[in-house]
Design a protein around this motif. Structure first.
Motif, PDB file in Angstrom:
ATOM      1  N   ASP A   1     -23.641 -16.033  -2.124  1.00 34.48           N
ATOM      2  CA  ASP A   1     -24.433 -15.802  -0.912  1.00 34.48           C
ATOM      3  C   ASP A   1     -25.869 -15.367  -1.189  1.00 34.48           C
ATOM      4  OD1 ASP A   1     -22.478 -16.487   0.978  1.00 34.48           O
ATOM      5  OD2 ASP A   1     -21.525 -14.512   0.785  1.00 34.48           O
ATOM      6  N   ASN A   2     -26.238 -15.261  -2.450  1.00 36.80           N
ATOM      7  CA  ASN A   2     -27.593 -14.825  -2.804  1.00 36.80           C
ATOM      8  C   ASN A   2     -28.590 -15.969  -2.667  1.00 36.80           C
ATOM      9  OD1 ASN A   2     -26.981 -12.104  -3.600  1.00 36.80           O
ATOM     10  ND2 ASN A   2     -25.950 -12.991  -5.382  1.00 36.80           N
ATOM     11  N   THR A   3     -29.841 -15.600  -2.451  1.00 35.96           N
ATOM     12  CA  THR A   3     -30.952 -16.544  -2.473  1.00 35.96           C
ATOM     13  C   THR A   3     -31.769 -16.241  -3.721  1.00 35.96           C
ATOM     14  OG1 THR A   3     -31.025 -16.687  -0.065  1.00 35.96           O
ATOM     15  CG2 THR A   3     -33.018 -17.337  -1.250  1.00 35.96           C
ATOM     16  N   TYR A   4     -32.087 -17.282  -4.467  1.00 35.88           N
ATOM     17  CA  TYR A   4     -32.806 -17.120  -5.733  1.00 35.88           C
ATOM     18  C   TYR A   4     -34.168 -17.784  -5.657  1.00 35.88           C
ATOM     19  CZ  TYR A   4     -28.161 -15.925  -7.415  1.00 35.88           C
ATOM     20  OH  TYR A   4     -26.942 -15.345  -7.588  1.00 35.88           O
ATOM     21  N   GLU A   5     -35.106 -17.243  -6.396  1.00 35.97           N
ATOM     22  CA  GLU A   5     -36.456 -17.818  -6.467  1.00 35.97           C
ATOM     23  C   GLU A   5     -36.651 -18.532  -7.789  1.00 35.97           C
ATOM     24  OE1 GLU A   5     -39.684 -15.072  -5.988  1.00 35.97           O
ATOM     25  OE2 GLU A   5     -39.065 -14.516  -3.970  1.00 35.97           O
ATOM     26  N   PHE A   6     -37.480 -19.553  -7.750  1.00 40.58           N
ATOM     27  CA  PHE A   6     -37.977 -20.164  -8.980  1.00 40.58           C
ATOM     28  C   PHE A   6     -39.426 -20.573  -8.736  1.00 40.58           C
ATOM     29  CE2 PHE A   6     -36.296 -23.687  -6.565  1.00 40.58           C
ATOM     30  CZ  PHE A   6     -37.116 -24.760  -6.850  1.00 40.58           C
ATOM     31  N   THR A   7     -40.190 -20.611  -9.807  1.00 37.43           N
ATOM     32  CA  THR A   7     -41.621 -20.900  -9.697  1.00 37.43           C
ATOM     33  C   THR A   7     -41.982 -22.097 -10.556  1.00 37.43           C
ATOM     34  OG1 THR A   7     -42.101 -18.580  -9.263  1.00 37.43           O
ATOM     35  CG2 THR A   7     -43.939 -19.932 -10.045  1.00 37.43           C
TER      36      THR A   7
END
Length: 181
Positions: free
Chosen positions: A162-168
Protein backbone atom coordinates in the motif's frame (compact mmCIF):
# COMPACT_ATOMS: atom_id res chain seq x y z
CA UNK A 1 14.73 28.46 -18.43
CA UNK A 2 13.30 30.03 -21.56
CA UNK A 3 15.91 32.80 -21.26
CA UNK A 4 18.71 30.28 -21.71
CA UNK A 5 17.95 29.81 -25.41
CA UNK A 6 20.41 31.37 -27.86
CA UNK A 7 19.57 31.80 -31.53
CA UNK A 8 21.79 32.55 -34.48
CA UNK A 9 20.91 34.54 -37.59
CA UNK A 10 22.59 33.11 -40.71
CA UNK A 11 22.84 33.99 -44.39
CA UNK A 12 20.90 31.47 -46.48
CA UNK A 13 22.63 32.55 -49.69
CA UNK A 14 25.70 34.54 -50.69
CA UNK A 15 24.91 38.21 -50.01
CA UNK A 16 26.45 41.61 -50.48
CA UNK A 17 26.20 43.93 -47.48
CA UNK A 18 25.31 47.60 -47.87
CA UNK A 19 29.00 48.52 -47.47
CA UNK A 20 30.01 46.08 -50.25
CA UNK A 21 31.33 43.32 -47.96
CA UNK A 22 30.52 39.78 -49.03
CA UNK A 23 28.50 37.58 -46.67
CA UNK A 24 28.88 33.93 -47.56
CA UNK A 25 26.20 31.26 -47.36
CA UNK A 26 25.77 29.92 -43.77
CA UNK A 27 27.71 32.80 -42.20
CA UNK A 28 26.62 33.59 -38.64
CA UNK A 29 25.55 37.24 -38.71
CA UNK A 30 24.23 37.74 -35.17
CA UNK A 31 23.72 35.75 -31.98
CA UNK A 32 20.88 36.67 -29.56
CA UNK A 33 19.58 35.25 -26.26
CA UNK A 34 15.81 35.07 -25.81
CA UNK A 35 14.24 37.47 -23.32
CA UNK A 36 12.15 36.50 -20.27
CA UNK A 37 9.10 36.01 -22.51
CA UNK A 38 10.97 33.83 -24.99
CA UNK A 39 11.15 36.58 -27.63
CA UNK A 40 14.19 37.18 -29.82
CA UNK A 41 14.99 40.41 -31.63
CA UNK A 42 17.88 40.69 -34.08
CA UNK A 43 19.13 44.25 -34.61
CA UNK A 44 21.71 44.03 -37.41
CA UNK A 45 20.94 45.89 -40.62
CA UNK A 46 20.46 43.23 -43.26
CA UNK A 47 20.73 43.53 -47.01
CA UNK A 48 17.88 42.13 -49.06
CA UNK A 49 18.16 38.37 -49.30
CA UNK A 50 17.48 35.00 -47.76
CA UNK A 51 18.26 34.13 -44.14
CA UNK A 52 17.54 31.57 -41.48
CA UNK A 53 17.42 31.48 -37.71
CA UNK A 54 18.64 28.42 -35.84
CA UNK A 55 18.81 27.52 -32.16
CA UNK A 56 22.44 27.43 -30.98
CA UNK A 57 22.15 26.81 -27.22
CA UNK A 58 19.39 25.73 -24.87
CA UNK A 59 18.87 24.62 -21.27
CA UNK A 60 20.30 21.19 -20.49
CA UNK A 61 16.74 19.90 -19.93
CA UNK A 62 15.78 20.50 -23.55
CA UNK A 63 16.69 19.02 -26.92
CA UNK A 64 18.60 21.44 -29.14
CA UNK A 65 16.36 22.20 -32.14
CA UNK A 66 18.38 22.16 -35.36
CA UNK A 67 15.46 23.41 -37.51
CA UNK A 68 16.38 26.21 -39.90
CA UNK A 69 13.59 28.80 -39.82
CA UNK A 70 13.94 30.48 -43.20
CA UNK A 71 12.78 33.93 -44.22
CA UNK A 72 13.47 36.61 -46.82
CA UNK A 73 14.18 40.31 -46.35
CA UNK A 74 12.67 42.15 -49.30
CA UNK A 75 11.95 45.68 -48.00
CA UNK A 76 13.78 48.35 -46.05
CA UNK A 77 13.02 48.57 -42.31
CA UNK A 78 10.99 45.38 -42.53
CA UNK A 79 9.95 43.66 -39.31
CA UNK A 80 9.51 39.94 -39.83
CA UNK A 81 7.44 37.87 -37.40
CA UNK A 82 8.39 34.21 -37.67
CA UNK A 83 6.00 32.86 -35.06
CA UNK A 84 3.45 31.88 -37.70
CA UNK A 85 5.86 30.05 -40.05
CA UNK A 86 7.13 26.85 -38.50
CA UNK A 87 6.86 26.76 -34.74
CA UNK A 88 9.86 27.26 -32.50
CA UNK A 89 9.53 24.38 -30.06
CA UNK A 90 11.50 23.50 -26.96
CA UNK A 91 11.09 19.79 -26.35
CA UNK A 92 12.10 18.30 -23.04
CA UNK A 93 14.72 15.56 -23.21
CA UNK A 94 13.19 12.21 -22.42
CA UNK A 95 14.70 8.99 -21.17
CA UNK A 96 13.62 5.36 -21.46
CA UNK A 97 12.58 3.85 -18.14
CA UNK A 98 12.29 0.13 -17.42
CA UNK A 99 10.27 -1.20 -14.49
CA UNK A 100 10.74 -4.64 -12.92
CA UNK A 101 8.73 -6.32 -10.13
CA UNK A 102 10.35 -9.18 -8.21
CA UNK A 103 9.73 -11.09 -4.99
CA UNK A 104 11.57 -9.42 -2.13
CA UNK A 105 12.94 -12.67 -0.66
CA UNK A 106 13.87 -14.61 -3.85
CA UNK A 107 14.17 -11.87 -6.49
CA UNK A 108 11.87 -14.05 -8.64
CA UNK A 109 10.08 -11.99 -11.34
CA UNK A 110 6.43 -11.40 -10.52
CA UNK A 111 3.70 -11.22 -13.12
CA UNK A 112 0.27 -9.73 -12.56
CA UNK A 113 1.10 -6.76 -10.34
CA UNK A 114 -0.90 -3.69 -11.38
CA UNK A 115 1.23 -0.57 -11.09
CA UNK A 116 0.28 3.10 -11.31
CA UNK A 117 2.90 5.70 -12.24
CA UNK A 118 2.32 9.42 -11.60
CA UNK A 119 4.12 12.72 -11.73
CA UNK A 120 5.02 13.61 -8.14
CA UNK A 121 2.11 15.60 -6.68
CA UNK A 122 0.39 15.28 -10.05
CA UNK A 123 -1.60 13.20 -12.46
CA UNK A 124 -1.32 9.48 -13.12
CA UNK A 125 0.50 9.04 -16.43
CA UNK A 126 0.41 5.26 -16.76
CA UNK A 127 -1.27 2.18 -15.35
CA UNK A 128 -0.14 -1.29 -16.37
CA UNK A 129 0.36 -4.91 -15.33
CA UNK A 130 3.72 -6.67 -14.99
CA UNK A 131 4.54 -9.41 -17.51
CA UNK A 132 5.84 -12.94 -16.79
CA UNK A 133 9.42 -11.62 -16.57
CA UNK A 134 8.35 -9.03 -13.99
CA UNK A 135 8.66 -6.16 -16.45
CA UNK A 136 6.09 -3.46 -16.92
CA UNK A 137 5.47 -2.75 -20.59
CA UNK A 138 6.02 0.99 -20.40
CA UNK A 139 6.93 2.38 -23.83
CA UNK A 140 6.75 6.08 -22.91
CA UNK A 141 9.86 8.05 -22.14
CA UNK A 142 9.99 10.35 -19.14
CA UNK A 143 11.55 13.77 -18.84
CA UNK A 144 13.78 14.69 -15.91
CA UNK A 145 11.80 14.97 -12.72
CA UNK A 146 10.39 13.10 -9.76
CA UNK A 147 7.67 10.50 -10.16
CA UNK A 148 5.80 8.09 -7.91
CA UNK A 149 4.61 4.55 -8.33
CA UNK A 150 2.31 2.37 -6.31
CA UNK A 151 0.85 -1.07 -6.56
CA UNK A 152 -2.91 -1.07 -7.16
CA UNK A 153 -3.23 -4.88 -7.29
CA UNK A 154 -0.83 -7.54 -6.01
CA UNK A 155 0.27 -10.57 -8.04
CA UNK A 156 -1.63 -13.77 -7.27
CA UNK A 157 -0.52 -15.20 -3.91
CA UNK A 158 1.02 -11.93 -2.67
CA UNK A 159 -0.17 -9.09 -0.43
CA UNK A 160 -0.63 -5.69 -2.04
CA UNK A 161 1.97 -3.11 -1.02
CA UNK A 162 0.00 0.00 0.00
CA UNK A 163 3.02 2.32 0.01
CA UNK A 164 3.75 4.97 -2.60
CA UNK A 165 7.37 5.20 -3.71
CA UNK A 166 9.30 7.96 -5.43
CA UNK A 167 11.91 7.72 -8.14
CA UNK A 168 13.82 10.47 -9.90
CA UNK A 169 15.06 10.79 -13.45
CA UNK A 170 18.00 13.20 -13.03
CA UNK A 171 18.18 13.81 -16.76
CA UNK A 172 21.88 14.51 -16.83
CA UNK A 173 22.89 11.15 -18.27
CA UNK A 174 21.76 9.78 -21.63
CA UNK A 175 20.94 6.24 -20.46
CA UNK A 176 18.11 3.88 -19.65
CA UNK A 177 16.78 4.07 -16.11
CA UNK A 178 15.68 0.92 -14.27
CA UNK A 179 13.22 1.08 -11.37
CA UNK A 180 12.84 -1.97 -9.11
CA UNK A 181 9.19 -2.14 -8.05
Amino acid sequence: EIIKVVYGLFANENLTANNGDQIKLNTLIEKVRSDKNGNVVFTKDLPYGKYYIQELETSEKYVLDSTKHEFTVSKSSETIDLTGNSPFENKLKTYPVKFRKAAEDTNKPLAGAEIEIAVKDGDVIFTGTTESDGSLNFSEKLSAGTYTYRETKAPAGYIKDDNTYEFTIPGNEPRDYVVQL
